[in-house]
Structure formats: structure tokens, C-alpha cells
Scaffold this motif. Structure first.
Motif, PDB file in Angstrom:
ATOM      1  N   GLN A 222       1.026   3.960  -3.215  1.00 32.53           N
ATOM      2  CA  GLN A 222       0.606   5.294  -3.016  1.00 32.53           C
ATOM      3  C   GLN A 222       1.669   6.183  -3.353  1.00 32.53           C
ATOM      4  O   GLN A 222       1.534   7.281  -3.965  1.00 32.53           O
ATOM      5  N   ASN A 223       3.093   5.936  -3.219  1.00 32.07           N
ATOM      6  CA  ASN A 223       4.128   6.885  -3.631  1.00 32.07           C
ATOM      7  C   ASN A 223       4.534   6.543  -5.113  1.00 32.07           C
ATOM      8  O   ASN A 223       4.700   7.713  -5.546  1.00 32.07           O
TER       9      ASN A 223
ATOM     10  N   ASP B 160       0.900  -1.223   0.018  1.00 25.29           N
ATOM     11  CA  ASP B 160       0.113  -0.064  -0.068  1.00 25.29           C
ATOM     12  C   ASP B 160       0.746   1.138  -0.018  1.00 25.29           C
ATOM     13  O   ASP B 160       0.539   2.423  -0.916  1.00 25.29           O
ATOM     14  N   LYS B 161       2.070   1.208   0.943  1.00 25.23           N
ATOM     15  CA  LYS B 161       2.932   2.454   0.779  1.00 25.23           C
ATOM     16  C   LYS B 161       3.598   2.526  -0.417  1.00 25.23           C
ATOM     17  O   LYS B 161       3.507   3.642  -0.908  1.00 25.23           O
TER      18      LYS B 161
ATOM     19  N   SER C  65       1.264   7.726  -7.709  1.00 23.03           N
ATOM     20  CA  SER C  65       0.584   8.901  -7.522  1.00 23.03           C
ATOM     21  C   SER C  65       0.450   9.555  -9.044  1.00 23.03           C
ATOM     22  O   SER C  65       1.504   9.275  -9.832  1.00 23.03           O
TER      23      SER C  65
END
Length: 133
Positions: free
Chosen positions: A12-13, A8-9, A16
Motif C-alpha cells: 500500500q505504501n 499488505d502495508k 501507491s
């Protein structure tokens, strides 16, 4: 293969809107659409000294096996002018991915460990010979 919080991290990064725009503008990036819906993408490096790398290659699970991934990969390869080899690194436990790349002519070069946000991954580096050297 990768714990969900780390996935997930990363997503997200790395995915984006700003990061995707940077990729579109700085290196070969192709998408696959089916009935007006984005179903996959391939992100390549620029060709350097006859070599390119396939950084990322994703397809929606429900469209896998329909030839769309093969067409996307072939399109990307055709756009890599001057490339003699294409390298990809795949997680060793991604048997479906390794099988796909083997079927396309990729050969295993080596295996190695990589640390991904504190999580150790076992990876396989594969190569596809595009032109005679």
C-alpha cells in the motif's frame, strides 16, 4: 516468507500511485507488457561508481518461464550505461528467484539479516559482473 499484514502495508505504501510516479521520474524503471497488459517491472538504481542495484523485479506468476523476465532484465542492464556490476538482494527462502538470478550469471556475495517492519528476513546479496573492471 513475509506475514500477509506486513506485505499488505508495504504494498500500500511502496506502490501507491504517488510512490510509483516518484520512481518513474527519479530512477530507471521498466515495465513488461503482454497483449496490452502489464505483467512485470524492474526498478534499478542509477549507476554510481560503476555499480547499480536492482531494487525490485516482479513478474506475474502466470507468465514466468516464458522469457519475459529475461528480456526485461536484459533491457534494464543495457540501459545502465557505465555499470560494471549489478547487485540484488533476494530473500534466502526465495529459491525460485535465486535460481533465476543464478541462471543469469549472478553470484552470491554474502548472506545477512534485515528487519522489515519488525519482521526479520534472511537475505542473500548477489552480484552480476557486467564488464571487466
Amino acid at each position: 516468507m513475509i506475514p500477509r499484514p506486513i506485505q499488505d502495508k508495504f504494498l500500500q505504501n511502496a506502490y501507491s500511485t504517488n510512490r510509483l510516479m516518484q520512481r518513474f521520474q527519479s530512477s530507471p524503471f521498466f515495465v513488461a507488457e503482454l497483449n496490452g497488459k502489464l505483467v512485470g517491472f524492474a526498478h534499478f538504481s542509477h549507476v554510481k561508481e560503476g555499480q547499480s542495484e536492482l531494487f525490485a523485479f516482479y513478474l506475474m506468476p502466470e507468465i514466468q518461464g516464458q522469457g519475459i523476465g529475461t528480456a526485461l532484465l536484459q533491457h534494464g542492464i543495457q540501459m545502465l550505461q557505465g555499470a560494471k556490476t549489478l547487485i540484488i538482494c533476494v530473500e534466502k527462502d526465495n529459491l525460485k528467484g535465486i535460481h533465476f538470478y543464478n541462471a543469469k550469471g549472478f553470484k552470491i556475495l554474502d548472506e545477512f539479516e534485515d528487519t522489515f517492519d519488525g519482521h526479520v528476513l534472511k537475505k542473500v546479496r548477489m552480484v552480476l559482473e557486467l564488464q571487466k573492471k
